[in-house]
Scaffold this motif. Structure first.
Motif, PDB file in Angstrom:
ATOM      1  N   ASP A   1       0.838  -1.205   0.000  1.00 24.50           N
ATOM      2  CA  ASP A   1       0.000   0.000   0.000  1.00 24.50           C
ATOM      3  C   ASP A   1       0.870   1.252   0.000  1.00 24.50           C
ATOM      4  O   ASP A   1       2.006   1.258   0.489  1.00 24.50           O
ATOM      5  CB  ASP A   1      -0.905   0.029   1.231  1.00 24.50           C
ATOM      6  CG  ASP A   1      -2.063  -0.957   1.126  1.00 24.50           C
ATOM      7  OD1 ASP A   1      -2.298  -1.459   0.008  1.00 24.50           O
ATOM      8  OD2 ASP A   1      -2.697  -1.240   2.156  1.00 24.50           O
ATOM      9  N   ALA A   2       0.295   2.322  -0.535  1.00 24.06           N
ATOM     10  CA  ALA A   2       0.956   3.628  -0.488  1.00 24.06           C
ATOM     11  C   ALA A   2       0.559   4.341   0.801  1.00 24.06           C
ATOM     12  O   ALA A   2      -0.538   4.147   1.324  1.00 24.06           O
ATOM     13  CB  ALA A   2       0.568   4.462  -1.691  1.00 24.06           C
TER      14      ALA A   2
ATOM     15  N   GLY B   1       1.533   1.700  -8.826  1.00 23.24           N
ATOM     16  CA  GLY B   1       2.669   2.621  -8.854  1.00 23.24           C
ATOM     17  C   GLY B   1       3.929   1.969  -9.345  1.00 23.24           C
ATOM     18  O   GLY B   1       4.250   0.828  -9.027  1.00 23.24           O
TER      19      GLY B   1
ATOM     20  N   ILE C   1      -4.596   3.991  -0.686  1.00 26.71           N
ATOM     21  CA  ILE C   1      -3.682   4.915  -0.003  1.00 26.71           C
ATOM     22  C   ILE C   1      -4.050   4.974   1.470  1.00 26.71           C
ATOM     23  O   ILE C   1      -5.233   5.072   1.827  1.00 26.71           O
ATOM     24  CB  ILE C   1      -3.746   6.327  -0.614  1.00 26.71           C
ATOM     25  CG1 ILE C   1      -3.158   6.322  -2.032  1.00 26.71           C
ATOM     26  CG2 ILE C   1      -3.002   7.337   0.260  1.00 26.71           C
ATOM     27  CD1 ILE C   1      -3.256   7.669  -2.728  1.00 26.71           C
TER      28      ILE C   1
ATOM     29  N   GLU D   1      -2.208   4.960  -7.691  1.00 32.48           N
ATOM     30  CA  GLU D   1      -2.462   4.000  -6.624  1.00 32.48           C
ATOM     31  C   GLU D   1      -3.931   3.581  -6.565  1.00 32.48           C
ATOM     32  O   GLU D   1      -4.827   4.356  -6.878  1.00 32.48           O
ATOM     33  CB  GLU D   1      -2.058   4.601  -5.268  1.00 32.48           C
ATOM     34  CG  GLU D   1      -0.618   5.033  -5.168  1.00 32.48           C
ATOM     35  CD  GLU D   1       0.352   3.880  -5.342  1.00 32.48           C
ATOM     36  OE1 GLU D   1       0.002   2.740  -4.944  1.00 32.48           O
ATOM     37  OE2 GLU D   1       1.452   4.113  -5.864  1.00 32.48           O
TER      38      GLU D   1
ATOM     39  N   ALA E   1       6.583   0.622  -6.643  1.00 31.28           N
ATOM     40  CA  ALA E   1       6.095  -0.256  -5.591  1.00 31.28           C
ATOM     41  C   ALA E   1       7.191  -1.099  -4.988  1.00 31.28           C
ATOM     42  O   ALA E   1       7.158  -1.412  -3.806  1.00 31.28           O
ATOM     43  CB  ALA E   1       4.990  -1.156  -6.138  1.00 31.28           C
TER      44      ALA E   1
END
Length: 544
Positions: A405-406, A516, A463, A460, A519
């Motif tokens: 995850d971002a 992304g 987030i 993404e 990543a």
């Protein structure tokens, strides 16, 4: 003055001369000689240590200012030196000292706060000894105990910040000033100048104590030689601290968060000054101890304590009201030294007037004050006593995060959660980070330009946003870009809130986003991912 009487004597006794008692009578001790000098200083210091160790981990929490200490002290000394050229120069010496503490004892909540406990214990011992010198040992013991119980003193006794050390330096400088007035020696004035300078290097607002010392000299009226030596010592300290003062002006935006002084602040300052001034009406506070008079340069307790309580607070408040907001109570925490000295002589005077043994009255007063302040003391040691808790936020991230995850911080200063507890962010990618705090000589790193951050967020699917429980209006283009993208292209899936921080999980409304391109690419600090950054918005992280 009365003339002496002469007796002619007798055959068995020679003539004698009887001299009447002097009009100037030395002030007797308030209530007997009191405890030993060692006990007078040790008992308040021991109380500070006991109160400081009580709940020192504060329910395993750490707030944002302490997080700055934690992450900066873990850097190398060259990195700390690089940092203070861009941010937090006023705390540079403190960060270096804490770096040494962490190197020797390891990093933990105990080692973060223990130096403040020891510094405040030393301050309490100095307050007690100073009060004993000026008004008798029972007054000194009462002053030290009163100082230990002041809620603000208890708060910063358990704070991983420099204010306890600054208070100890001001207490020592005041003790040296009184010593120099009693027995002017070159080495005492030299020590005075060095201690004042050290206090200024820890936080240059401590130089406000010099204004209080100047008022003490005006009231004590020493001879011209003493005044000259004080001016030389004080001037040397100010000149030594001047580069720090000037350097901090370029970082003045770091105190832009300080609100204007309100009625509550003014009433609080007025209350402490009035209490100290009221105690100054006591004879024991106004008259110098010992056989010499005030005209000979021997200061009274009131001439030392009342200016120390009143002048720094009122000066900083006046600056805040007439120029720009700068008044924060911890910047003049050392003013409580003066208040405690006056409370000490009040307790001793009550013992004398009530014909109560001073030891009994002091023990009873200390116990009653402790019990009366118990709700405040418990609150001081709770998480709610600070605005937030970075450790709690890290736990929320661990609960909400998924590998890959971002993560985005709003504002960027909330990155302190990741800097203090990087393990909670394993597998997450900081998509806005362009340079780590250490390599960029900032507190919270530097982020990519707003449009670059927005493009990274749009790539993404999911987030995680770390923010404040009550987020403020976005003040810069970078934060406005983050807010705009989240509102337009993402929807909230969950929000976890605890101790002043929120962790919100967002997902793309249209299901787009490819995770992304960065990543699997680590950033230069080896912890959190960062996308390529053709343009960087170099915003150095001051604490909001």
């Amino acid at each position: 003055m009365k003339s002496p009487t002469v007796s002619p004597g007798t055959a068995l006794a020679p003539p004698t001369v009887a001299t009447p008692a002097s009009d100037v009578v030395p002030r007797p001790p308030v209530a007997g000689p009191g405890p030993s000098r060692a006990s007078t200083a040790a008992v308040p210091a021991g109380l500070v240590v006991a109160l400081g160790l009580w709940g020192i981990t504060r329910e395993n929490s750490m707030w944002r200012d302490e997080a700055a200490t934690w992450q900066v002290a873990r850097r190398d000394l060259p990195e700390i030196w690089h940092l203070v050229g861009h941010a937090d120069v006023v705390h540079g010496l403190y960060y270096a000292l804490m770096h040494v503490v962490f190197e020797v004892f390891g990093d933990s909540l105990l080692t973060l706060r223990a130096p403040s406990v020891l510094a405040m214990a030393a301050a309490a011992a100095l307050v007690a000894d100073l009060g004993a010198r000026l008004a008798g040992r029972w007054s000194g013991l009462g002053a030290g105990l009163a100082f230990a119980l002041v809620p603000a003193v208890q708060t910063y006794t358990q704070e991983g910040r420099p204010y306890a050390m600054v208070t100890a330096m001001v207490a020592l400088a005041t003790w040296l000033l009184v010593s120099a007035l009693h027995n002017p020696r070159a080495r005492t004035w030299t020590a005075y100048a060095l201690v004042v300078l050290l206090g200024a290097l820890l936080n240059w607002f401590s130089l406000l104590a010099l204004l209080a010392h100047a008022a003490t000299l005006v009231l004590a009226r020493p001879d011209r030689t003493v005044l000259t030596r004080w001016l030389l010592a004080a001037g040397t300290a100010v000149l030594g601290a001047l580069p720090l003062v000037l350097a901090s002006q370029s970082q003045s935006r770091q105190v832009s968060w300080i609100p204007p002084a309100g009625p509550g602040t003014m009433w609080l300052v007025a209350g402490t000054v009035l209490v100290a001034g009221g105690c100054a009406l006591l004879r024991q506070a106004r008259e110098p101890a010992g056989p010499t008079s005030a005209a000979a340069g021997n200061p009274s307790l009131a001439s030392v304590a009342v200016p120390l309580c009143a002048v720094p607070q009122m000066t900083l408040l006046a600056v805040s009201l007439t120029w720009r907001p700068l008044y924060v109570s911890r910047y003049v925490l050392f003013a409580h030294i003066g208040l405690a000295l006056m409370l000490g002589v009040l307790i001793a005077a009550l013992a004398g007037s009530l014909a109560v043994r001073p030891a009994v009255l002091l023990a009873a007063a200390t116990a009653l004050a402790f019990l009366a302040l118990l709700p405040a003391e418990r609150q001081i040691r709770s998480v709610e006593s600070r605005v937030d808790d970075v450790l709690a936020a890290a736990a929320l991230v661990e609960a909400a995060g998924g590998r890959g995850d971002a993560v985005v911080f709003l504002p960027s200063a909330r990155r302190d959660t990741a800097l203090v507890t990087p393990s909670a962010f394993d597998g997450l990618r900081d998509i806005a980070l362009a340079g780590s705090p250490a390599e960029s000589a900032t507190l919270h790193g530097i982020e990519t330009a707003p449009d670059t951050t927005a493009r990274a967020m749009l790539r993404e699917r999911r987030i995680i946003l770390i923010s404040d429980t009550e987020p403020r209006r976005a003040l810069n283009a970078r934060d406005r870009a983050k807010t705009r993208v989240l509102r337009k292209h993402f929807v909230v899936r969950s929000t976890l809130v605890q101790r002043g921080r929120s962790v919100t999980v967002y997902e793309r409304v249209d299901g787009r986003g490819d995770g992304g391109p960065a990543a699997d690419r680590p950033s230069r600090d080896g912890r959190l991912g960062a996308p390529p950054s053709p343009r960087v918005d170099r915003a150095r992280g001051g604490r909001p």
